[in-house]
Every structure is written in C-alpha cells, then in structure tokens.
Design a protein around this motif. Sequence first.
Motif, PDB file in Angstrom:
ATOM      1  N   VAL A  17       0.952  -1.393  -0.044  1.00  0.00           N
ATOM      2  CA  VAL A  17       0.014   0.033   0.033  1.00  0.00           C
ATOM      3  C   VAL A  17       0.693   1.081  -0.026  1.00  0.00           C
ATOM      4  O   VAL A  17       2.044   1.480   0.955  1.00  0.00           O
ATOM      5  CB  VAL A  17      -0.895  -0.150   1.256  1.00  0.00           C
ATOM      6  N   HIS A  18       0.557   2.298  -0.899  1.00  0.00           N
ATOM      7  CA  HIS A  18       1.150   3.470  -0.965  1.00  0.00           C
ATOM      8  C   HIS A  18       0.235   4.445  -0.436  1.00  0.00           C
ATOM      9  O   HIS A  18      -0.767   4.502  -1.018  1.00  0.00           O
ATOM     10  CB  HIS A  18       1.678   3.911  -2.444  1.00  0.00           C
ATOM     11  N   LEU A  19       0.807   5.296   0.680  1.00  0.00           N
ATOM     12  CA  LEU A  19       0.086   6.530   1.101  1.00  0.00           C
ATOM     13  C   LEU A  19       0.788   7.692   0.717  1.00  0.00           C
ATOM     14  O   LEU A  19       2.056   7.703   0.666  1.00  0.00           O
ATOM     15  CB  LEU A  19      -0.017   6.216   2.435  1.00  0.00           C
ATOM     16  N   ASP A  20       0.093   8.722   0.302  1.00  0.00           N
ATOM     17  CA  ASP A  20       0.794  10.024  -0.282  1.00  0.00           C
ATOM     18  C   ASP A  20       1.587  10.581   0.713  1.00  0.00           C
ATOM     19  O   ASP A  20       1.016  10.831   1.878  1.00  0.00           O
ATOM     20  CB  ASP A  20      -0.426  10.972  -0.749  1.00  0.00           C
ATOM     21  N   GLY A  21       2.764  10.758   0.584  1.00  0.00           N
ATOM     22  CA  GLY A  21       3.576  11.391   1.482  1.00  0.00           C
ATOM     23  C   GLY A  21       4.275  10.486   2.709  1.00  0.00           C
ATOM     24  O   GLY A  21       4.587  11.321   3.695  1.00  0.00           O
ATOM     25  N   GLU A  22       3.565   9.272   2.940  1.00  0.00           N
ATOM     26  CA  GLU A  22       4.216   8.406   3.991  1.00  0.00           C
ATOM     27  C   GLU A  22       4.804   7.195   3.569  1.00  0.00           C
ATOM     28  O   GLU A  22       5.189   7.037   2.403  1.00  0.00           O
ATOM     29  CB  GLU A  22       2.699   8.094   4.543  1.00  0.00           C
ATOM     30  N   ALA A  23       5.181   6.667   4.364  1.00  0.00           N
ATOM     31  CA  ALA A  23       5.823   5.254   4.239  1.00  0.00           C
ATOM     32  C   ALA A  23       4.997   4.276   3.529  1.00  0.00           C
ATOM     33  O   ALA A  23       3.660   4.488   3.551  1.00  0.00           O
ATOM     34  CB  ALA A  23       6.615   4.702   5.477  1.00  0.00           C
ATOM     35  N   HIS A  24       5.607   3.345   2.916  1.00  0.00           N
ATOM     36  CA  HIS A  24       4.885   2.325   2.185  1.00  0.00           C
ATOM     37  C   HIS A  24       4.395   1.008   3.273  1.00  0.00           C
ATOM     38  O   HIS A  24       5.381   0.839   4.195  1.00  0.00           O
ATOM     39  CB  HIS A  24       5.144   1.698   0.732  1.00  0.00           C
ATOM     40  N   HIS A  25       3.255   0.180   3.062  1.00  0.00           N
ATOM     41  CA  HIS A  25       2.862  -0.755   4.038  1.00  0.00           C
ATOM     42  C   HIS A  25       3.047  -2.051   2.965  1.00  0.00           C
ATOM     43  O   HIS A  25       2.391  -1.998   2.104  1.00  0.00           O
ATOM     44  CB  HIS A  25       1.856  -0.442   4.701  1.00  0.00           C
ATOM     45  N   ASP A  26       3.769  -3.144   3.574  1.00  0.00           N
ATOM     46  CA  ASP A  26       3.890  -4.415   2.785  1.00  0.00           C
ATOM     47  C   ASP A  26       3.162  -5.340   3.709  1.00  0.00           C
ATOM     48  O   ASP A  26       3.280  -5.407   4.897  1.00  0.00           O
ATOM     49  CB  ASP A  26       5.332  -4.598   2.743  1.00  0.00           C
ATOM     50  N   PHE A  27       2.477  -6.015   2.980  1.00  0.00           N
ATOM     51  CA  PHE A  27       1.836  -7.158   3.668  1.00  0.00           C
ATOM     52  C   PHE A  27       2.116  -8.587   2.891  1.00  0.00           C
ATOM     53  O   PHE A  27       2.266  -8.758   1.838  1.00  0.00           O
ATOM     54  CB  PHE A  27       0.179  -7.168   3.329  1.00  0.00           C
ATOM     55  N   VAL A  28       2.263  -9.769   3.872  1.00  0.00           N
ATOM     56  CA  VAL A  28       2.685 -10.876   3.582  1.00  0.00           C
ATOM     57  C   VAL A  28       1.707 -11.818   4.360  1.00  0.00           C
ATOM     58  O   VAL A  28       1.314 -11.671   5.382  1.00  0.00           O
ATOM     59  CB  VAL A  28       4.459 -11.168   4.055  1.00  0.00           C
ATOM     60  N   PRO A  29       1.673 -13.214   4.098  1.00  0.00           N
ATOM     61  CA  PRO A  29       0.995 -14.079   4.719  1.00  0.00           C
ATOM     62  C   PRO A  29       1.369 -14.519   6.189  1.00  0.00           C
ATOM     63  O   PRO A  29       2.745 -14.413   6.469  1.00  0.00           O
ATOM     64  CB  PRO A  29       0.972 -15.268   3.933  1.00  0.00           C
ATOM     65  N   LEU A  30       0.572 -14.342   7.259  1.00  0.00           N
ATOM     66  CA  LEU A  30       0.905 -14.777   8.505  1.00  0.00           C
ATOM     67  C   LEU A  30       1.333 -16.031   8.635  1.00  0.00           C
ATOM     68  O   LEU A  30       0.713 -17.028   8.350  1.00  0.00           O
ATOM     69  CB  LEU A  30      -0.355 -14.515   9.539  1.00  0.00           C
ATOM     70  N   PRO A  31       2.619 -16.431   8.991  1.00  0.00           N
ATOM     71  CA  PRO A  31       3.128 -17.748   9.109  1.00  0.00           C
ATOM     72  C   PRO A  31       2.530 -18.648   9.904  1.00  0.00           C
ATOM     73  O   PRO A  31       2.045 -18.100  11.089  1.00  0.00           O
ATOM     74  CB  PRO A  31       4.702 -17.569   9.356  1.00  0.00           C
ATOM     75  N   ALA A  32       2.485 -19.854   9.885  1.00  0.00           N
ATOM     76  CA  ALA A  32       1.741 -20.894  10.941  1.00  0.00           C
ATOM     77  C   ALA A  32       2.579 -20.920  12.202  1.00  0.00           C
ATOM     78  O   ALA A  32       1.908 -20.803  13.399  1.00  0.00           O
ATOM     79  CB  ALA A  32       1.967 -22.368  10.280  1.00  0.00           C
TER      80      ALA A  32
END
Length: 438
Positions: free
Chosen positions: A71-86
């Motif tokens: 996710v890119h937010l204007d003027g902010e850091a980006h957010h990465d999402f990965v699957p939650l490990p077991a």
Amino acid sequence: MSSMFRRRPPLPPFPPGGLLVGGAARDWQRGVAPKDYDWAVPDPAQAARAMADALGGSAFPLDEERGYWRVHLDGEAHHDFVPLPADVNDDLLRRDFTVNALALTEAKKILDPSGGQVDLKARRLRMVSAANLRADPLRAWRAARLELTLDFRLEPETERVVREVAADLADGTLKMPAAERIRDELHALLLHPDAAHGLKRLEDLGLLALTLPELREGMGLQQGGFHHLDVFEHGLEALHQLLARLPDAPLPLRWAALLHDVGKPRSHTVDPETGRTHFYGHDKLGAALTTQMLTRLKLSAGEIKHIAGLVEAHMVPLPAGEKEARRFVHRRRDLLPDLLWVMLADREAARGPSSSEASRHAYAVAMGRVLEAMEGQPAPPRPLLTGADVMALLDIPPGPRIGEVLRALNEAVALGEVMDEVEARAFVVGDASRKDDM
C-alpha cells in the motif's frame, strides 16, 4: 530501561489479526518512527485493500503467487503485507539479525525468540545464526549498512562470519547475490551522512572488492601536488566533503564525487626525467570505468550517463572571465549545478601542501562567475534556426555538418554574439565561408 524504549511513536491501526514484523518492530522498539511497515496478516490482499480504503492510498500486489501486497500512502511510508506464518517464532528465527527478528502484536507485546531486545539495548548487531547469513549472502552487505545506519556495532562472532561469507563469495564457494540487491544495500549506505565511513567498513569486511573493485585500485597510489591522500582515500574524502556541504545530495552526485578519480590508477605514469606523476586522460577513462561499474550494478541508463558525464567533466578548467563563464554554462548546462559540487568536493578533498588561501579564493571567484552566468541565463536561449533552415541556406543535404553548424550558432546566441534571426542567417553563411577558406 534504556531511553530508546521510553518514547515510542504512534502506530497506524493494526490489520485484524496482524503483526508488525522485522525492521519496523525494531525501530518502534527503539523509539524511532518506522520508515516502512511490514505486516504479517491472515489475508494480505484484504488487509492491503482495507488500509488503502481507510487511509486514502493505493493497494497493489507485489507477488501474487506468494500473496505479497503493498500500500502506498501519499507522502508517507509504504506498507507491505505478507501471509501470517503458521509458526511466527520459527519464521523470526530464519531472519538475519536478532534486532530484526522481532514482531509486535496489537496489544504491544513483543515476540522475541532470539534475544533481540537485549541486543537493541546494547546497540549490538548479532546474527540469528551463521546458517542464516550464509543462506542469503546479501546479509553480509546488510550488516555493514545496518551497522552504519543504526549506529550499532557488529558482535565479534557475527563479524567473523561476515568476513567468512565475503571470502567464500570471492572464491566462488557461495553464489553472489543479484546485482540489484547489492545496489540497493549500497545505495542505502551511500545515503547516510557518513557514507565514506560505511565504504571503509565494506573494505574492512572484504566486501568492497566484491562490489567496487575498480575503486580499490587507488589504494596506496600517491598523487603529489595539491593532494595529500592516496587516490582511494581522496575519493572517500571528496564524498565526505560533498556531504558536509550538501547533506541532501542526490545519489548520482554522491556517486560522481566518489568515483571522479577512478580512472587515475590505470592512467598513472611517471616522467622518467622529472619523476613527476601524471594521470593523462584519467577523466575520460574514469567516465568509461564509471559506466562499466554502474552498469554492473544495474543503475538506470539516465543515471549512469549523468554520473559518467560528471566524472568526465570534473577536470574542465573554470572560466577566467564573464564570456568564458557563459560558454562554460552553455556547453555543460545538463551537468550543472552538479558539476560545480563535484569540482568543489574534489578541490576541498585535496588541500595538500601546495594549496593556499589565495588559490582557494581564486577558485571561489571562478565558481562565482559560473553561478552568475547560470542566473543570467537559467535556460538555453530559443533556437533561431532549424536544421531545415541551415540546409536551405547552405544548400547541403542532411548530415553531421548540420549539427555542427547548429551547435556553433546556438553557442553564439548564448554568448550574446547573435541576437536575432537575421544575424543567425548571416552567422551560418559566414561560418560556412570561413570553413571553405581554411
């Protein structure tokens, strides 16, 4: 408890069932706002879209097969999402360093299976395991980068393994990481205010030879004259001088300051009669080597062209008068003002026994002339004639001669020698007559 754990920055809303992991959890624990956020969540696509909708950003897949989203937010850091490990702890124990093997729950509970919090307090960079470093040798470069950017110190056994990884990469026992990944670590290091120290650390760990071997050729090569450092140390000092004066210097300018004399070792000669050292053509050779080095590191073609152009032009004499200053600006407009910064960094990094206040003052005056010329003509003048006009005036077919005539005409316009279209036509015809008489 260490002060780095007292004032923790606010965090964005946690995705349902999500964990903040890795460097973001580390930075929050240190009391530093994360530059980027890494989330482990049950459904990355759903979590990314929900955050984008809630905060007004855009969500897109990074790797649909593995379920990675950003996710890119204007003027902010980006957010990465990965699957939650077991098994979250097992996943954390596969990471590079203990201070990165952390996860944070929404209730602000820290998951720390490798003792990373203790290392954070001690400002210590310790590997989770030697096997983890060897599994991804890029982590050797990351060790040097994190040591610099976090202001931590490598734990002795970790440093030993990093050196071992570098040696195994050098002899082919381990496979080199992708050039793009090395470039990204190198760029993160170069963006630090003390980048020159970081490069020395790469050398100390055996990694510079795997990254920029051409740069190392200047070690021990003395220059004489204004210079008081060998070629290698001079390049590092030029980078340091640049950043002392321009802390926000862009990466291409940092590269140019570092590499401006990279051609000297291969152009080194000694006059047999006088014993004087010469580096004839080191500017052009340096530009070629710069192109070769940065192409290997997968920089963009535009960046490489600009950096190599700065390296090739750094020895151009500064103008002695107003007209020469306008010519200097016209011929090198696409390199300015970066070229002046490289030249200043080079000059200030020399400062040997032959340097003087008078010579530095003369240099500053010449630079001032260029700056005045740039202010007086911030953009190139409008072309007065086209290639078709030149062909018609001289009755010649298309070819290299057209470009030569236009370049001469445009320079005359920039110098104020040609003021309008009538004078431009006369200049073209007169220039052709002069060439015919030669």
